[in-house]
Design a protein around this motif. Structure first.
Motif, PDB file in Angstrom:
ATOM      1  N   ARG A 136      -7.819   8.902 -11.067  1.00  0.00           N
ATOM      2  CA  ARG A 136      -8.616   8.072 -10.159  1.00  0.00           C
ATOM      3  C   ARG A 136      -8.723   6.645 -10.687  1.00  0.00           C
ATOM      4  O   ARG A 136      -8.651   5.684  -9.925  1.00  0.00           O
ATOM      5  N   GLN A 137      -8.897   6.521 -12.009  1.00  0.00           N
ATOM      6  CA  GLN A 137      -9.007   5.191 -12.594  1.00  0.00           C
ATOM      7  C   GLN A 137      -7.721   4.395 -12.416  1.00  0.00           C
ATOM      8  O   GLN A 137      -7.747   3.195 -12.127  1.00  0.00           O
ATOM      9  N   ARG A 138      -6.581   5.057 -12.539  1.00  0.00           N
ATOM     10  CA  ARG A 138      -5.310   4.355 -12.349  1.00  0.00           C
ATOM     11  C   ARG A 138      -5.165   3.878 -10.902  1.00  0.00           C
ATOM     12  O   ARG A 138      -4.694   2.769 -10.650  1.00  0.00           O
ATOM     13  N   VAL A 139      -5.554   4.723  -9.950  1.00  0.00           N
ATOM     14  CA  VAL A 139      -5.495   4.310  -8.540  1.00  0.00           C
ATOM     15  C   VAL A 139      -6.412   3.113  -8.312  1.00  0.00           C
ATOM     16  O   VAL A 139      -6.058   2.162  -7.591  1.00  0.00           O
ATOM     17  N   SER A 140      -7.597   3.123  -8.940  1.00  0.00           N
ATOM     18  CA  SER A 140      -8.530   2.017  -8.803  1.00  0.00           C
ATOM     19  C   SER A 140      -7.932   0.724  -9.367  1.00  0.00           C
ATOM     20  O   SER A 140      -8.085  -0.352  -8.775  1.00  0.00           O
ATOM     21  N   ILE A 141      -7.253   0.831 -10.481  1.00  0.00           N
ATOM     22  CA  ILE A 141      -6.645  -0.354 -11.092  1.00  0.00           C
ATOM     23  C   ILE A 141      -5.482  -0.849 -10.237  1.00  0.00           C
ATOM     24  O   ILE A 141      -5.297  -2.066 -10.063  1.00  0.00           O
ATOM     25  N   ALA A 142      -4.698   0.073  -9.681  1.00  0.00           N
ATOM     26  CA  ALA A 142      -3.616  -0.335  -8.773  1.00  0.00           C
ATOM     27  C   ALA A 142      -4.186  -1.088  -7.580  1.00  0.00           C
ATOM     28  O   ALA A 142      -3.617  -2.081  -7.109  1.00  0.00           O
ATOM     29  N   ARG A 143      -5.309  -0.639  -7.104  1.00  0.00           N
ATOM     30  CA  ARG A 143      -5.996  -1.315  -5.996  1.00  0.00           C
ATOM     31  C   ARG A 143      -6.361  -2.742  -6.389  1.00  0.00           C
ATOM     32  O   ARG A 143      -6.173  -3.699  -5.614  1.00  0.00           O
ATOM     33  N   ALA A 144      -6.879  -2.914  -7.629  1.00  0.00           N
ATOM     34  CA  ALA A 144      -7.252  -4.244  -8.100  1.00  0.00           C
ATOM     35  C   ALA A 144      -6.029  -5.124  -8.324  1.00  0.00           C
ATOM     36  O   ALA A 144      -6.057  -6.334  -8.059  1.00  0.00           O
ATOM     37  N   ILE A 145      -4.936  -4.547  -8.841  1.00  0.00           N
ATOM     38  CA  ILE A 145      -3.701  -5.316  -9.029  1.00  0.00           C
ATOM     39  C   ILE A 145      -3.183  -5.813  -7.688  1.00  0.00           C
ATOM     40  O   ILE A 145      -2.751  -6.964  -7.550  1.00  0.00           O
ATOM     41  N   ASN A 150      -5.522   4.550  -0.414  1.00  0.00           N
ATOM     42  CA  ASN A 150      -6.552   4.072  -1.328  1.00  0.00           C
ATOM     43  C   ASN A 150      -6.107   2.843  -2.105  1.00  0.00           C
ATOM     44  O   ASN A 150      -6.920   1.979  -2.417  1.00  0.00           O
ATOM     45  N   ILE A 151      -4.830   2.752  -2.419  1.00  0.00           N
ATOM     46  CA  ILE A 151      -4.345   1.537  -3.074  1.00  0.00           C
ATOM     47  C   ILE A 151      -4.374   0.373  -2.096  1.00  0.00           C
ATOM     48  O   ILE A 151      -4.751  -0.747  -2.447  1.00  0.00           O
ATOM     49  N   ARG A 152      -4.020   0.639  -0.848  1.00  0.00           N
ATOM     50  CA  ARG A 152      -3.930  -0.419   0.156  1.00  0.00           C
ATOM     51  C   ARG A 152      -5.298  -1.011   0.487  1.00  0.00           C
ATOM     52  O   ARG A 152      -5.385  -2.089   1.086  1.00  0.00           O
ATOM     53  N   VAL A 153      -6.394  -0.340   0.096  1.00  0.00           N
ATOM     54  CA  VAL A 153      -7.723  -0.914   0.276  1.00  0.00           C
ATOM     55  C   VAL A 153      -7.809  -2.284  -0.394  1.00  0.00           C
ATOM     56  O   VAL A 153      -8.514  -3.181   0.079  1.00  0.00           O
ATOM     57  N   GLY A 154      -7.062  -2.467  -1.492  1.00  0.00           N
ATOM     58  CA  GLY A 154      -7.085  -3.748  -2.203  1.00  0.00           C
ATOM     59  C   GLY A 154      -6.606  -4.906  -1.348  1.00  0.00           C
ATOM     60  O   GLY A 154      -7.118  -6.030  -1.467  1.00  0.00           O
ATOM     61  N   ARG A 155      -5.629  -4.652  -0.480  1.00  0.00           N
ATOM     62  CA  ARG A 155      -5.128  -5.700   0.439  1.00  0.00           C
ATOM     63  C   ARG A 155      -4.449  -5.000   1.592  1.00  0.00           C
ATOM     64  O   ARG A 155      -3.324  -4.514   1.467  1.00  0.00           O
ATOM     65  N   SER A 156      -5.149  -4.926   2.722  1.00  0.00           N
ATOM     66  CA  SER A 156      -4.671  -4.114   3.838  1.00  0.00           C
ATOM     67  C   SER A 156      -3.354  -4.615   4.399  1.00  0.00           C
ATOM     68  O   SER A 156      -2.571  -3.836   4.936  1.00  0.00           O
ATOM     69  N   GLY A 157      -3.069  -5.914   4.274  1.00  0.00           N
ATOM     70  CA  GLY A 157      -1.840  -6.455   4.844  1.00  0.00           C
ATOM     71  C   GLY A 157      -0.645  -6.409   3.910  1.00  0.00           C
ATOM     72  O   GLY A 157       0.416  -6.969   4.244  1.00  0.00           O
ATOM     73  N   ALA A 158      -0.782  -5.764   2.761  1.00  0.00           N
ATOM     74  CA  ALA A 158       0.308  -5.726   1.791  1.00  0.00           C
ATOM     75  C   ALA A 158       1.480  -4.909   2.320  1.00  0.00           C
ATOM     76  O   ALA A 158       1.296  -3.941   3.071  1.00  0.00           O
ATOM     77  N   SER A 159       2.667  -5.284   1.905  1.00  0.00           N
ATOM     78  CA  SER A 159       3.865  -4.539   2.295  1.00  0.00           C
ATOM     79  C   SER A 159       3.978  -3.276   1.451  1.00  0.00           C
ATOM     80  O   SER A 159       3.311  -3.128   0.414  1.00  0.00           O
ATOM     81  N   ALA A 160       4.851  -2.367   1.888  1.00  0.00           N
ATOM     82  CA  ALA A 160       5.068  -1.130   1.138  1.00  0.00           C
ATOM     83  C   ALA A 160       5.598  -1.438  -0.263  1.00  0.00           C
ATOM     84  O   ALA A 160       5.221  -0.770  -1.244  1.00  0.00           O
ATOM     85  N   GLU A 161       6.449  -2.462  -0.391  1.00  0.00           N
ATOM     86  CA  GLU A 161       6.998  -2.826  -1.694  1.00  0.00           C
ATOM     87  C   GLU A 161       5.901  -3.333  -2.628  1.00  0.00           C
ATOM     88  O   GLU A 161       5.892  -3.011  -3.831  1.00  0.00           O
ATOM     89  N   GLN A 162       4.960  -4.114  -2.092  1.00  0.00           N
ATOM     90  CA  GLN A 162       3.859  -4.613  -2.914  1.00  0.00           C
ATOM     91  C   GLN A 162       2.950  -3.479  -3.372  1.00  0.00           C
ATOM     92  O   GLN A 162       2.474  -3.472  -4.514  1.00  0.00           O
TER      93      GLN A 162
END
Length: 596
Positions: free
Chosen positions: A473-482, A424-436
């Motif tokens: 859930r809100q924190r996961v959503s914000i992580a997605r936006a970050i 769900n976090i990776r939805v923000g940028r599918s190509g992000a690395s695990a570290e990101q």
């Protein structure tokens, strides 16, 4: 309906569909010819020279073999066409939905799209896979039979021909009745299905308040189910007379041929072998007609499904610019914006400027248009008049993909997809690395959530994120936006319903998200509003005040009144011993956020 299906599938499938129709029509013609060959066979067998039957039997064998081959090819082609239609229509629906304005998607419309993509596509697919062959057989085969009957006895053939208009009229009457009944039944089924889903999803809330099987929600479900039952009863009471009427009409047509044939045989103008053969042929004429009539209701159902799909595909998509422009910066301008929907004006000429890299707080009474402003910036809709600009460029002139990349939106009501926290976090940028992903999670304090869960990052969040609390859930959503790292962030009351612990965690996460970004936040928290570089006061669709907290307090206007009300209410709580319903006494206690 065939023409509409050709249009729906497009020119790339026309050759395939014409081939299918050719095989099915060929099979129906050969079937009719095989039926007609029974007449000379019976006449030869019952005549003076039975040996004359062999040429006719050979013709029947050849015709039957040809029918079997065409029938087999037609069946396989029907299955392939049904599967191809399903793929094509799903792609068309997906492409259209992806191009619709985001503001179009409401709960009822989302449910309608779900019905389109599942039940309606299956109903339309069934036309090729299951209905087209018997329907063509029901009309083409009897037509061939009647046409060839003229070779043996024109009087009986003419009698059969004259029954066709009567059958057609009764068929149209019966299908019209079925259509009216089915339309009402479909609406009741959709309503009942929505109520069942709503009731199931709300079970936790309902049971907490002792309303799992009672109360308004249960009554609404019962009423919807009762309407569905009543609609089903009306469907039967309306449709059954039509079906019975057509069956009677079919038998009446057969009876006319029998009576005329018997009269001609008794009169001596028709020999017995020909009478028996033609009556057998008439029986074969009636059978496919009756079978096609039984499929009329299914065809009407498929026609209504096709109409709903056509209506969706006819919806205008969000216009894309022919020559996209690139914004110079991330400053946001509202220029005399007017907008409304469902017959209600929401914004009536709102104007404002949000400087790049600053934080703007948007305040105002409920219904003043605050959320609409954020949706227009993200281009969920287009303005009725006026303009929304980013970096000096009207959002309508920016390529939609580029506009999407510029903006992150954190909603008050967060939706998480079925999958793990990391997914769900990776939805923000599918190509992000695990570290990101891990760094975004750390900034949003999702790592604290992961640390206390047995399955860690692989924890499944459940449908809509139901396995997590609202704050989580809100924190996961914000992580997605970050992780998305967009230069513009829109926050829609992201902390309005959180407990103090989660509110603090989310506030820190938002601080990380807002760093060096153009930030628009809808908030009622005093600390959030005070920290803004600019405050916009929205009322009756207009920006009636703008400035810093100090400036607006000094003017003594609407914001100052809002501030005083919020300050006066910030320490209220229900007094001990008060009932949860009715008028609750209020007591003043120190507020946890006081002094922030």
């Amino acid at each position: 309906m065939i023409r509409r299906l050709f249009t729906l599938l497009g020119p790339e499938h026309r050759g395939e569909l014409r081939s299918l129709l050719g095989w099915l029509v060929g099979a129906a013609v050969l079937q009719g010819a095989a039926f007609v060959l029974l007449v000379p066979i019976l006449r030869a067998l019952l005549g003076d020279n039975p040996d004359d039957v062999w040429p006719w039997i050979l013709a029947l064998v050849a015709t039957t073999a040809g029918y079997g081959f065409a029938h087999r090819v037609g069946l396989l082609a029907s299955a392939d066409a049904g599967a191809g239609l399903s793929r094509t229509v799903h792609h068309r629906i997906g492409d259209r939905v992806a191009g619709l304005p985001l503001g179009w998607f409401s709960a009822d419309r989302t449910a309608a799209v779900n019905q389109l993509a599942t039940r309606d596509v299956m109903d339309v697919m069934g036309v090729f896979a299951h209905l087209l062959r018997p329907l063509l057989t029901g009309f083409v085969t009897p037509g061939v039979v009647v046409a060839l009957m003229y070779v043996f006895d024109w009087r009986l053939a003419l009698a059969a021909t004259l029954t066709v208009p009567m059958l057609a009229l009764v068929y149209r009457w019966s299908t019209r009745l079925a259509h009216q009944a089915d339309a009402a039944s479909d609406a009741a089924q959709v309503d009942a299905g929505g109520r069942v889903l709503e009731f199931a999803r709300a079970q936790r809330v309902l049971r907490v308040f002792g309303r799992g099987a009672t109360g308004p929600a249960a009554r609404a479900l019962d009423e919807a189910l009762e309407r569905q039952r009543a609609a089903g009863h009306r469907q039967l009471s309306v449709a059954v007379p039509g079906l019975i009427g057509f069956a009677v009409a079919v038998q009446a047509a057969f009876t006319v041929v029998i009576i005329l044939g018997t009269y001609l045989a008794l009169d001596g103008s028709l020999d017995a072998p020909t009478l028996l053969a033609v009556l057998a042929l008439a029986a074969r004429f009636i059978e496919p007609v009756a079978e096609a009539a039984a499929l009329g209701a299914e065809l009407q159902k498929a026609s209504r499904a096709l109409e709903r799909i056509e209506n969706l595909l006819a919806l205008p998509t969000l216009p894309t610019p022919a020559a996209p422009r690139h914004p110079e910066g991330t400053g946001i301008e509202l220029d005399n914006v007017v907008f409304g929907y469902e017959g209600r004006r929401v914004l009536s000429g709102a104007s404002a400027w949000l400087a790049e890299g600053t934080m703007t707080a948007l305040v105002g009474p409920s219904g003043s248009g605050k959320t609409t402003v954020t949706r227009l910036i993200a281009r969920f809709w287009d303005t009725d008049s006026g303009a929304v600009r980013i970096g000096g460029v009207d959002v309508r002139e920016i390529d939609p993909d580029e506009l999407t990349s510029l903006i992150s939106v954190v909603f008050q009501d967060v939706y998480l997809f079925e999958g793990s926290i990391e997914d769900n976090i990776r939805v923000g940028r599918s190509g992000a690395s695990a570290e990101q992903v891990r760094e975004a999670a750390r900034l949003a304090r999702v790592d604290e959530i992961v640390a206390r869960l047995p399955e860690g990052w692989d924890t499944r969040v459940g449908e809509g994120g139901s396995a997590l609390s609202g704050g989580e859930r809100q924190r996961v959503s914000i992580a997605r936006a970050i992780l998305k790292d967009a230069p513009i962030v829109l926050l829609d009351e992201a902390t309005s319903a959180l407990d103090p612990e989660n509110e603090q965690a989310v506030a820190q996460a938002l601080a990380a998200l807002a760093n060096n970004r153009t930030l628009l936040v809808i908030a009622h928290r005093l600390g959030t509003v005070m920290a803004a570089d600019q405050i916009l006061v929205l009322e009756r669709g207009l920006v009636v005040e703008s400035g810093t907290h100090t400036q607006l307090i000094g003017t003594g206007g609407r914001y100052a009144a809002f501030w005083q009300r919020r300050r006066g209410a910030e320490g209220w709580r229900l007094a001990p011993g008060t009932a949860p319903t009715g008028e609750a006494a209020l007591a003043r206690l120190p507020h946890p956020a006081a002094g922030h």
